[in-house]
Design a protein around this motif. Structure first.
Motif, mmCIF file in Angstrom:
data_model
loop_
_atom_site.group_PDB
_atom_site.id
_atom_site.type_symbol
_atom_site.label_atom_id
_atom_site.label_comp_id
_atom_site.label_asym_id
_atom_site.label_seq_id
_atom_site.Cartn_x
_atom_site.Cartn_y
_atom_site.Cartn_z
ATOM 1 N N SER A 121 -85.466 -96.041 -26.320
ATOM 2 C CA SER A 121 -84.503 -96.667 -27.219
ATOM 3 C C SER A 121 -83.152 -96.762 -26.534
ATOM 4 N N LYS A 122 -82.478 -97.884 -26.759
ATOM 5 C CA LYS A 122 -81.169 -98.073 -26.134
ATOM 6 C C LYS A 122 -80.140 -97.105 -26.691
ATOM 7 N N HIS A 123 -80.448 -96.451 -27.800
ATOM 8 C CA HIS A 123 -79.495 -95.530 -28.411
ATOM 9 C C HIS A 123 -79.581 -94.126 -27.829
ATOM 10 N N PHE A 124 -80.579 -93.860 -26.995
ATOM 11 C CA PHE A 124 -80.792 -92.522 -26.477
ATOM 12 C C PHE A 124 -80.447 -92.439 -24.997
ATOM 13 N N LEU A 125 -79.844 -91.321 -24.610
ATOM 14 C CA LEU A 125 -79.610 -91.012 -23.208
ATOM 15 C C LEU A 125 -80.196 -89.641 -22.926
ATOM 16 N N HIS A 126 -80.764 -89.487 -21.746
ATOM 17 C CA HIS A 126 -81.363 -88.216 -21.357
ATOM 18 C C HIS A 126 -80.976 -87.952 -19.912
ATOM 19 N N THR A 127 -80.125 -86.974 -19.709
ATOM 20 C CA THR A 127 -79.682 -86.597 -18.375
ATOM 21 C C THR A 127 -79.860 -85.094 -18.212
ATOM 22 N N GLY A 128 -80.739 -84.687 -17.291
ATOM 23 C CA GLY A 128 -81.035 -83.265 -17.155
ATOM 24 C C GLY A 128 -81.559 -82.727 -18.472
ATOM 25 N N PRO A 129 -81.034 -81.596 -18.943
ATOM 26 C CA PRO A 129 -81.478 -81.039 -20.223
ATOM 27 C C PRO A 129 -80.720 -81.578 -21.431
ATOM 28 N N ILE A 130 -79.841 -82.556 -21.211
ATOM 29 C CA ILE A 130 -78.996 -83.067 -22.297
ATOM 30 C C ILE A 130 -79.598 -84.339 -22.876
ATOM 31 N N HIS A 131 -79.822 -84.328 -24.192
ATOM 32 C CA HIS A 131 -80.376 -85.473 -24.906
ATOM 33 C C HIS A 131 -79.321 -85.949 -25.901
ATOM 34 N N LEU A 132 -78.889 -87.195 -25.770
ATOM 35 C CA LEU A 132 -77.843 -87.737 -26.635
ATOM 36 C C LEU A 132 -78.383 -88.899 -27.459
ATOM 37 N N ASP A 133 -78.207 -88.802 -28.765
ATOM 38 C CA ASP A 133 -78.576 -89.870 -29.686
ATOM 39 C C ASP A 133 -77.270 -90.515 -30.155
ATOM 40 N N MET A 134 -76.948 -91.681 -29.585
ATOM 41 C CA MET A 134 -75.690 -92.335 -29.909
ATOM 42 C C MET A 134 -75.679 -92.893 -31.326
ATOM 43 N N GLU A 135 -76.846 -93.276 -31.814
ATOM 44 C CA GLU A 135 -76.905 -93.853 -33.156
ATOM 45 C C GLU A 135 -76.577 -92.799 -34.214
ATOM 46 N N ARG A 136 -77.165 -91.613 -34.074
ATOM 47 C CA ARG A 136 -76.915 -90.533 -35.039
ATOM 48 C C ARG A 136 -75.779 -89.627 -34.599
ATOM 49 N N GLN A 137 -75.269 -89.854 -33.379
ATOM 50 C CA GLN A 137 -74.198 -89.040 -32.807
ATOM 51 C C GLN A 137 -74.566 -87.556 -32.843
ATOM 52 N N ARG A 138 -75.744 -87.281 -32.247
ATOM 53 C CA ARG A 138 -76.242 -85.920 -32.152
ATOM 54 C C ARG A 138 -76.629 -85.632 -30.709
ATOM 55 N N VAL A 139 -76.456 -84.392 -30.300
ATOM 56 C CA VAL A 139 -76.805 -84.000 -28.939
ATOM 57 C C VAL A 139 -77.656 -82.739 -28.985
ATOM 58 N N ARG A 140 -78.626 -82.691 -28.087
ATOM 59 C CA ARG A 140 -79.438 -81.485 -27.907
ATOM 60 C C ARG A 140 -79.377 -81.081 -26.447
ATOM 61 N N CYS A 141 -79.054 -79.839 -26.198
ATOM 62 C CA CYS A 141 -79.022 -79.314 -24.840
ATOM 63 C C CYS A 141 -79.713 -77.958 -24.858
ATOM 64 N N GLN A 142 -80.926 -77.923 -24.316
ATOM 65 C CA GLN A 142 -81.746 -76.723 -24.348
ATOM 66 C C GLN A 142 -81.940 -76.284 -25.803
ATOM 67 N N ASP A 143 -81.447 -75.109 -26.196
ATOM 68 C CA ASP A 143 -81.704 -74.658 -27.569
ATOM 69 C C ASP A 143 -80.534 -74.932 -28.509
ATOM 70 N N LYS A 144 -79.548 -75.714 -28.061
ATOM 71 C CA LYS A 144 -78.390 -76.000 -28.900
ATOM 72 C C LYS A 144 -78.432 -77.448 -29.382
ATOM 73 N N VAL A 145 -78.171 -77.634 -30.667
ATOM 74 C CA VAL A 145 -78.135 -78.959 -31.267
ATOM 75 C C VAL A 145 -76.821 -79.092 -32.028
ATOM 76 N N GLY A 146 -76.144 -80.220 -31.879
ATOM 77 C CA GLY A 146 -74.871 -80.377 -32.560
ATOM 78 C C GLY A 146 -74.556 -81.816 -32.913
ATOM 79 N N ASN A 147 -73.703 -81.985 -33.925
ATOM 80 C CA ASN A 147 -73.217 -83.303 -34.318
ATOM 81 C C ASN A 147 -71.911 -83.596 -33.588
#
Length: 221
Positions: A121-147
């Protein structure tokens, strides 16, 4: 980069394994035998998606789904169930997972996985362990998830698109705040601090967002 699949499936002679089929189709597959083992390897594997073959485990999969949701509430989960178990729950998922009812082909499983992957999806970025959802403006990095706020999401996106590259503070400030005024970039420093609190295990000793003194910042992956 191969999509990473964590599959939980039992070892039953009368039940097909999906690990080989997914591996042969280009996925980076880690297979474990139970939910406890899945939890133990979540940080190490950092999967893009989890597949739970509940039928091979002779269980409904409900407890495993709910426990994994507590650990990573935004990761896609596909639950494989037999018709009897699916009927007990009226075919509805236990939380946010997708349910596939046996029997089905490996291609159907692949077709169900692909739309759920961040890279599809064009809304998602994945670099190393960092997953960014631009549409929902949420990020996951290993065991941490945040808005994220819009500025934080834009800031992280810019860094993720240039991994391991030193970015000057003025350049970052101009891009995120869409301005040519760069006389006071303390706002940028504050946002970097907030971003570290969201994704870093130890914000005081950052592992990912590195300060390059006198220049700017670098995202290490």
């Amino acid at each position: 980069m191969k999509a990473k699949v964590l599959i939980i499936e039992g070892n039953r002679a009368d039940h097909p394994s999906f690990t080989g089929g997914l591996t042969s189709r280009g996925f980076d597959v880690t297979s474990v035998r139970n939910g406890a083992a899945a939890h133990e390897c979540l940080l190490r594997v950092d999967p893009d998606i989890i597949v739970i073959d509940a039928d091979s485990l002779r269980t409904s999969g409900k407890r495993i789904c709910l426990s994994l949701r507590e650990a990573l509430d935004d990761i896609p989960i596909i639950l494989i169930a037999n018709p009897e178990e699916a009927a007990k729950n009226n075919g509805k998922p236990f939380s946010d997972e997708t349910t596939l009812v046996l029997p089905f082909t490996i291609q159907k499983l692949v077709n169900r996985i692909k739309p759920l992957l961040p890279g599809d999806s064009k809304h998602f970025l994945h670099t190393g362990p960092i997953h960014l959802d631009m549409e929902r403006q949420r990020v996951r990095c290993q065991d941490k998830v945040g808005n994220l706020t819009p500025h934080l999401a834009t800031l992280l996106k810019y860094l993720m698109e240039r991994p391991n590259e030193v970015i000057e503070r003025d350049t970052l400030f101009k891009y995120v705040w869409e301005t040519d005024y760069t006389q006071d970039t303390r706002t940028l420093d504050v946002h970097i601090s907030w971003l570290r609190k969201i994704i870093e295990a130890d914000p005081r000793h950052p592992r990912f967002i590195i300060t390059i003194r006198g220049i700017g910042y670098r995202l290490d992956t």
